[in-house]
Design a protein around this motif. Structure first.
Motif, mmCIF file in Angstrom:
data_model
loop_
_atom_site.group_PDB
_atom_site.id
_atom_site.type_symbol
_atom_site.label_atom_id
_atom_site.label_comp_id
_atom_site.label_asym_id
_atom_site.label_seq_id
_atom_site.Cartn_x
_atom_site.Cartn_y
_atom_site.Cartn_z
ATOM 1 N N ASP A 48 0.855 -1.188 0.000
ATOM 2 C CA ASP A 48 0.000 0.000 0.000
ATOM 3 C C ASP A 48 0.890 1.236 0.000
ATOM 4 O O ASP A 48 1.543 1.527 1.013
ATOM 5 C CB ASP A 48 -0.899 -0.003 1.235
ATOM 6 N N PRO A 49 0.954 1.978 -1.094
ATOM 7 C CA PRO A 49 1.834 3.154 -1.146
ATOM 8 C C PRO A 49 1.478 4.225 -0.126
ATOM 9 O O PRO A 49 2.340 5.011 0.278
ATOM 10 C CB PRO A 49 1.636 3.691 -2.577
ATOM 11 N N LYS A 50 0.230 4.246 0.318
ATOM 12 C CA LYS A 50 -0.215 5.281 1.256
ATOM 13 C C LYS A 50 0.206 4.989 2.682
ATOM 14 O O LYS A 50 0.340 5.910 3.481
ATOM 15 C CB LYS A 50 -1.741 5.430 1.175
ATOM 16 N N THR A 51 0.403 3.708 3.013
ATOM 17 C CA THR A 51 0.650 3.368 4.414
ATOM 18 C C THR A 51 1.988 2.688 4.662
ATOM 19 O O THR A 51 2.369 2.520 5.828
ATOM 20 C CB THR A 51 -0.457 2.439 4.939
ATOM 21 N N VAL A 52 2.688 2.283 3.630
ATOM 22 C CA VAL A 52 3.951 1.576 3.828
ATOM 23 C C VAL A 52 4.886 2.440 4.672
ATOM 24 O O VAL A 52 5.021 3.641 4.453
ATOM 25 C CB VAL A 52 4.580 1.208 2.468
ATOM 26 N N GLN A 53 5.522 1.820 5.697
ATOM 27 C CA GLN A 53 6.268 2.634 6.653
ATOM 28 C C GLN A 53 7.306 1.788 7.397
ATOM 29 O O GLN A 53 7.044 0.660 7.792
ATOM 30 C CB GLN A 53 5.315 3.255 7.682
ATOM 31 N N ASP A 54 8.478 2.379 7.595
ATOM 32 C CA ASP A 54 9.471 1.781 8.482
ATOM 33 C C ASP A 54 9.243 2.316 9.893
ATOM 34 O O ASP A 54 8.791 3.451 10.078
ATOM 35 C CB ASP A 54 10.888 2.123 8.013
ATOM 36 N N HIS A 55 9.583 1.509 10.898
ATOM 37 C CA HIS A 55 9.366 1.888 12.297
ATOM 38 C C HIS A 55 10.619 1.741 13.165
ATOM 39 O O HIS A 55 10.646 2.241 14.288
ATOM 40 C CB HIS A 55 8.244 1.034 12.901
ATOM 41 N N SER A 56 11.621 1.054 12.663
ATOM 42 C CA SER A 56 12.822 0.794 13.455
ATOM 43 C C SER A 56 13.600 2.077 13.711
ATOM 44 O O SER A 56 13.767 2.913 12.817
ATOM 45 C CB SER A 56 13.708 -0.202 12.709
ATOM 46 N N THR A 57 14.070 2.236 14.940
ATOM 47 C CA THR A 57 14.870 3.398 15.320
ATOM 48 C C THR A 57 16.143 2.908 16.019
ATOM 49 O O THR A 57 16.268 1.729 16.369
ATOM 50 C CB THR A 57 14.102 4.318 16.278
ATOM 51 N N TYR A 58 17.072 3.802 16.248
ATOM 52 C CA TYR A 58 18.294 3.424 16.963
ATOM 53 C C TYR A 58 17.986 3.034 18.406
ATOM 54 O O TYR A 58 18.646 2.156 18.968
ATOM 55 C CB TYR A 58 19.309 4.572 16.918
ATOM 56 N N ASP A 59 16.982 3.676 19.012
ATOM 57 C CA ASP A 59 16.603 3.344 20.385
ATOM 58 C C ASP A 59 15.775 2.061 20.471
ATOM 59 O O ASP A 59 15.910 1.287 21.420
ATOM 60 C CB ASP A 59 15.800 4.496 21.004
ATOM 61 N N ARG A 60 14.905 1.861 19.473
ATOM 62 C CA ARG A 60 14.028 0.688 19.452
ATOM 63 C C ARG A 60 14.128 0.033 18.070
ATOM 64 O O ARG A 60 13.248 0.178 17.229
ATOM 65 C CB ARG A 60 12.587 1.074 19.767
#
Length: 578
Positions: free
Chosen positions: A509-521
């Motif tokens: 889904d181009p509207k919702t595709v998302q990365d969530h990984s961060t350096y803290d988590r």
């Protein structure tokens, strides 16, 4: 969008079957993906249409697939694209304990291309070292050659396809050990023979990582000889260059020279300009590559889309103290006189070696991975914080950690500018690689931190750089994630949505595709990738891994298991992409 258990069993059974190249007019398909926005990987704008899959192949691409299918997916409003190719993947160990490659599968990656070093060819001493120096992940080293390792993965059952380069540093260690020595003509011929062996077992080319020991001891003629051997086997040369900062122009030129001298393409791993004092060099680097391309040299690059890299504390110390391997490095660091000398060299403002700690600074060095349980509470702290806690200098803290952990200590270094990253993303000759393993947010993988690129590199291209920042178009991004690397690697029937190609297909889904990984988590899966097929078998269904053993060992062109395989006399006897 649910698929019956009966169909799932049928699809899993077909994973090892022969290609089914049906005519477009057939009345039944295994799978039809309907009404999606098809970006076929060519770089052309998307169009609304259907994809038909039978067996392990794509059998229809067009406006409306005739007939019905055993499984039909309604992809209205969703992008339908070729599977993504991870041009620099490091799941060598993670796949041995978890074949799902979940962090990459949930980003649409269908081919993991391993490089920099390789899991073979090994000699008995190398196998012993590999066994004794393992970290959180433990496994039996029950293979010797690179081909045996990759065959092992396929037999084990893995979700993604896998391929690998053969490591010039591994070949060097096999013949010369880890000392700072140069090969005799006879030894160089032996090294060439090991490259040829790996190529005929299916390797894609020869790779190296020239800031690490013992790779750094290799001079250009040695690399040229191994690249020429690889080229005669239809393979390319791909390198983590000697410098990505202070001496980047010289490093790029060496890569160009090896491409010209070998007769085969070359690629720059994780294109970047490292260190604030070097950020202004990007224009010159781009010009250097583009001038070489215009002159007929086939050279490309790949990248990860973050401002920090990740490696170890070995890149904070000079090569001489590491000569002979990890155990000898640690033994030297226990000598106070040697420690004093190393600390002094680590503080030099213009070092003769690629000191990433000097360019990032101790506040920009984030500790990610320890093998010693007593040190794991330091995970997520900076080197500066640990030095303060211990009341020592950052240099002394780095040496203490290596000795106490018995490893190089996984470390992220904040080195790049976001402005440069954004510019590099849009370059038409740059593809993408995570330079990371393929973990899952569970079990053994939670014992250490990951750089967020492991969970987000590919989806971040789509979410941040296409949708949010509009740094490049969707059709351009999909080409750079699929067809471009497939062409660079000389892969047959992969990288595009074409009739007759392998059915490595992704729906998102181009509207919702998302990365969530961060350096803290870091251990957070990407979202928005909904369906993934690998060789026609559904490996991800409605965002969840199916557990199907859909992946295969994707062989290079000289693999002797295919008709017409085997190396040639010269690179001129192969056809190369432009």
């Amino acid at each position: 969008m649910k698929i019956s258990s009966f169909l799932w069993t049928a699809l899993a059974t077909m994973s090892a079957g022969a290609p089914a190249l049906a005519a477009e007019g057939r009345t039944s398909h295994d799978t039809i993906i309907r009404h999606g926005i098809i970006y076929d990987g060519s770089g052309k704008p998307g169009f609304i249409g259907d994809i038909g899959i039978d067996g392990d192949r794509i059998t229809y691409v067009g406006p409306h697939a005739p007939g019905k299918a055993r499984a039909e997916i309604d992809a209205r409003g969703k992008a339908v694209v070729p599977g993504f190719i991870n041009m620099l993947a490091h799941p060598e160990e993670s796949l041995l304990v978890d074949g799902r490659a979940l962090s990459d599968l949930t980003q649409g990656v269908t081919l993991e291309v391993m490089g920099e070093d390789s899991m073979g060819p090994l000699n008995p001493a190398m196998k012993k070292d590999m066994s004794s120096h393992q970290g959180d992940i433990h496994y039996d080293v029950d293979w010797t050659t690179l081909g045996e390792y990759l065959d092992k993965l396929q037999r084990k059952g893995i979700a993604p396809n896998v391929a690998s380069f053969v490591g010039a540093g591994i070949v060097r260690t096999n013949v010369l050990g880890e000392d700072n020595v140069q090969p005799s003509p006879e030894q160089l011929q032996q090294m060439r023979g090991l490259v040829r062996q790996a190529m005929e077992q299916g390797a894609l080319g020869v790779t190296t990582a020239l800031i690490y020991n013992p790779n750094t001891y290799a001079k250009t003629p040695e690399l040229m000889a191994l690249a020429q051997e690889s080229a005669s086997c239809g393979g390319m040369y791909i390198a983590h260059m000697r410098s990505e900062g202070d001496r980047i122009a010289e490093a790029v030129q060496e890569t160009i020279d090896i491409a010209r001298g070998s007769g085969a393409p070359a690629e720059i791993y994780h294109l970047k300009v490292a260190g604030r004092v070097n950020w202004g060099k990007l224009d010159a680097v781009i010009k250097q590559v583009q001038d070489a391309r215009a002159a007929g040299t086939r050279i490309t690059a790949d990248m990860y889309v973050y401002t920090a890299g990740a490696t170890g504390l070995d890149v904070a110390m000079p090569a001489w103290v590491q000569e002979g391997g990890l155990d000898k490095w640690i033994a030297r660091l226990k000598d106070p006189a040697i420690r004093a000398r190393v600390a002094a060299e680590m503080r030099e403002q213009s070092p003769s070696w690629e000191n990433l700690l000097q360019r990032a600074g101790p506040k920009g060095a984030l500790l990610l991975e320890f093998k010693n349980p007593a040190l794991k509470p330091l995970t997520g702290k900076t080197l500066d914080e640990v030095a303060t806690m211990r009341g020592v200098s950052p240099e002394e803290a780095a040496m203490q950690l290596v000795v106490e952990d018995g490893s190089r200590v996984g470390t992220a270094y904040f080195l790049m500018s976001e402005e440069n990253v954004s510019r590099e993303v849009a370059l038409p000759w740059v593809s993408f690689g995570s330079d990371a393993s393929a973990p899952a947010p569970e079990g053994v993988f939670l014992q250490s931190n990951e750089h967020p690129r492991a969970y987000g590199n590919f989806v971040r291209v789509l979410a941040k750089y296409v949708r949010d920042d509009k740094a490049l178009s969707m059709e351009s991004a999909i080409r750079k994630l699929s067809a471009l690397p497939a062409q660079n690697l000389s892969l047959q029937d992969r990288g595009e949505l074409r009739k007759g190609y392998f059915a490595d297909v992704v729906v998102f889904d181009p509207k919702t595709v998302q990365d969530h990984s961060t350096y803290d988590r870091p251990h957070q899966l990407a979202t928005g990738i909904e369906q993934v097929w690998v060789n026609g078998v559904q490996a991800l269904r409605d965002g969840s891994a199916t557990g199907a053993p859909s992946g295969r060992f994707v062989h290079g062109r000289a693999w002797t298991g295919s008709p017409g395989g085997g190396c040639r006399a010269t690179s001129r006897q192969w056809t190369w992409s432009k």
